[in-house]
Design a protein around this motif. Structure first.
Motif, PDB file in Angstrom:
ATOM      1  N   ASN A  54      -4.730  -7.474   8.918  1.00 37.18           N
ATOM      2  CA  ASN A  54      -4.451  -6.358   7.796  1.00 37.18           C
ATOM      3  C   ASN A  54      -3.862  -5.419   8.173  1.00 37.18           C
ATOM      4  N   HIS A  61      -0.109  -5.269   0.750  1.00 37.14           N
ATOM      5  CA  HIS A  61      -1.022  -5.364  -0.265  1.00 37.14           C
ATOM      6  C   HIS A  61      -1.400  -3.890  -0.836  1.00 37.14           C
ATOM      7  N   HIS A  71      -5.130  -1.057  -3.457  1.00 37.35           N
ATOM      8  CA  HIS A  71      -5.468   0.244  -3.406  1.00 37.35           C
ATOM      9  C   HIS A  71      -4.901   0.857  -4.460  1.00 37.35           C
ATOM     10  N   ASP A 114     -10.503  -3.311   0.840  1.00 36.21           N
ATOM     11  CA  ASP A 114     -10.061  -4.029   2.214  1.00 36.21           C
ATOM     12  C   ASP A 114     -10.897  -5.020   2.248  1.00 36.21           C
TER      13      ASP A 114
HETATM   14 FE   LIG Z   1      -5.876  -1.982   2.895  1.00 37.63          FE
END
Ligand SMILES: [Fe+2]
Ligand code: FES
Length: 445
Positions: free
Chosen positions: A201, A207, A212, A359
């Motif tokens: 990640n 993402h 977020h 996350d």
């Molecule tokens: Fe993140």
């Protein structure tokens, strides 16, 4: 004829990856031997053991290790296992001690690992015990800009070669000041995730506008941070690079602005800018103009499990990871700035951090999917940007054309294969060190 390697988990031309690597116990057991038994592992920071006889209890993979500074000031990484029957000889997180006494039968070790005293050495052992061969098991230790690394592999290359040209980028955060850095923490917590999910990640900027969104809106409203959109991410001039297993994301900017870090807000920006301006001559001397003024390291990972600055993703089984999150600050930074960075970091990436919780939910589901009998028949798709990365005239490593790309992830799993298929370092490839390390900064700070 070459034997077929045991692990072929990623198809680099299609970007398909076998989900079983996130859940199978047998694969995990091999990871402990082949990756955590061979690689250089980040285990702490010199500032955690500043004085002689200081120690800090840490881990190499699942193995408990005591990081000590002996009476001569030398660092050691000692397996926390009594050589008699195996009890731990240290049961606290940190402290200052010349010796460690096992509380089972009293064997006592010096903080350089040597076995110093055995109760009944004459009476019980007839003076026949080979004490010199029964010191605590010791790993090799080397440091980079105060960060302590250790490896069990006697044949591992130097840490300098292991980091290779990734250091060209890492220096822009970890090697800025003559006075070095200081580690605050760690904050420790457990998550039901495979350790690789958060390493991969670190280069996933795809993402961010989705996962977020709400956290970013809070930041925009209360901290004055720019709004976040997919369009901005796709058009971003930021870059990815990959060297020796280490994933780098960085910003190339010539705007004399401080690097973004947690704690920056409309209220604190002046503090960060003043610090940036006051320290720039020193940083330019240490790193050269290009790296001091333009290259700003963002999310990154150091193979295998060092992430986001000084955070350890400690494996605790295929489906569990223990996070140790430190905040690193420049030692000579004003105390007010250290406080702002510490609070900002915890608010975003601590156990209760806004971004962290977004996350972790992703990592947990990626891990869970790999346990599904049906789901695991279908590989993950990591095809984004295949064929759109290569060497770059200005930046070391293998550099993606676009900021949003899965190139670093594909290469991370290739590096995982390199280690998992290797019996020794003789067959683990290393990229040559070719970058121009302008400035006075060295491995030792
Ligand atoms: Fe993140
Ligand atoms: S197990 Fe440590 S002294 Fe016996």
């Amino acid at each position: 004829m070459r034997a077929t390697p045991k692990y072929v988990v990623i198809d680099p031309t299609a970007g398909k990856i076998d989900r079983r690597i996130f859940s199978e116990q047998a694969i995990y057991d091999d990871e402990m031997a082949k990756i955590f038994g061979q690689a250089w592992l980040m285990i702490g920071h010199e500032s955690l053991v500043p004085a002689v006889d200081d120690f800090f209890h840490t881990y190499m993979g699942e193995d408990p290790v005591i990081l000590t500074r002996d009476g001569q000031g030398r660092l050691h990484a000692l397996l926390n296992m009594c050589r008699h029957r195996g009890n731990r000889v240290c049961r606290v997180d940190d402290g200052n001690a010349k010796r460690f006494m096992c509380t089972y039968h009293g064997w006592t070790y010096r903080n350089d690992g040597a076995l110093e005293h055995v109760p009944g050495e004459s009476e019980a052992y007839y003076d026949a015990l080979d004490k010199p061969s029964l010191g605590l098991i010791e790993a090799r230790v080397e440091t980079y800009a105060g960060i302590v690394f250790a490896t069990w592999a006697k044949d591992a290359p130097s840490l300098e070669a292991y980091l290779g040209d990734a250091r060209w980028y890492l220096d822009t955060v970890f090697n800025r000041r003559d006075g070095g850095m200081q580690a605050l923490g760690p904050m420790k917590w457990l998550e039901p995730v495979n350790w690789k999910t958060m390493v991969d990640n670190c280069s996933d900027n795809y993402h961010v506008p989705t996962s977020h969104l709400s956290s970013a809106r809070v930041q925009s409203r209360y901290l004055g941070r720019p709004r976040l959109s997919h369009e901005d991410q796709f058009a971003s001039p930021n870059k990815h690079a990959f060297v020796n297993g280490h994933s780098i994301t960085f910003r190339d900017a010539d705007d004399n602005a401080p690097r973004y870090m947690h704690g920056v807000s409309k209220d604190t920006m002046r503090l960060f800018q003043e610090y940036h301006d006051a320290t720039m001559p020193e940083i330019e001397r240490r790193l050269g103009t290009l790296r001091a003024r333009r290259v700003q390291l963002a999310n990154h990972s150091i193979f295998p499990n060092g992430i986001l600055g000084l955070r350890l993703a400690l494996p605790r089984g295929p489906l569990k990871t223990e996070f140790w999150h430190f905040v690193l600050v420049d030692r000579d930074m004003p105390e007010e700035l250290k406080r702002v960075i510490r609070i900002g970091s915890q608010a975003n990436n601590g156990a209760a951090g806004m971004f962290e919780q977004d996350d972790v939910d992703n990592w947990r589901q990626v891990t869970e999917a790999s346990t599904s009998r049906l789901g695991r028949r279908h590989p993950q798709d990591l095809s984004m940007g295949i064929g759109h990365a290569g060497l770059h005239p200005d930046y070391p490593g293998f550099v993606s054309e676009r900021y949003i790309s899965e190139n670093n992830q594909r290469l991370f799993y290739r590096r995982w294969e390199d280690f998992m298929n290797a019996e020794s370092w003789a067959t683990i490839p290393l990229d040559p060190v070719e970058a121009n390390f302008e400035g006075t900064a060295t491995m030792q700070g």
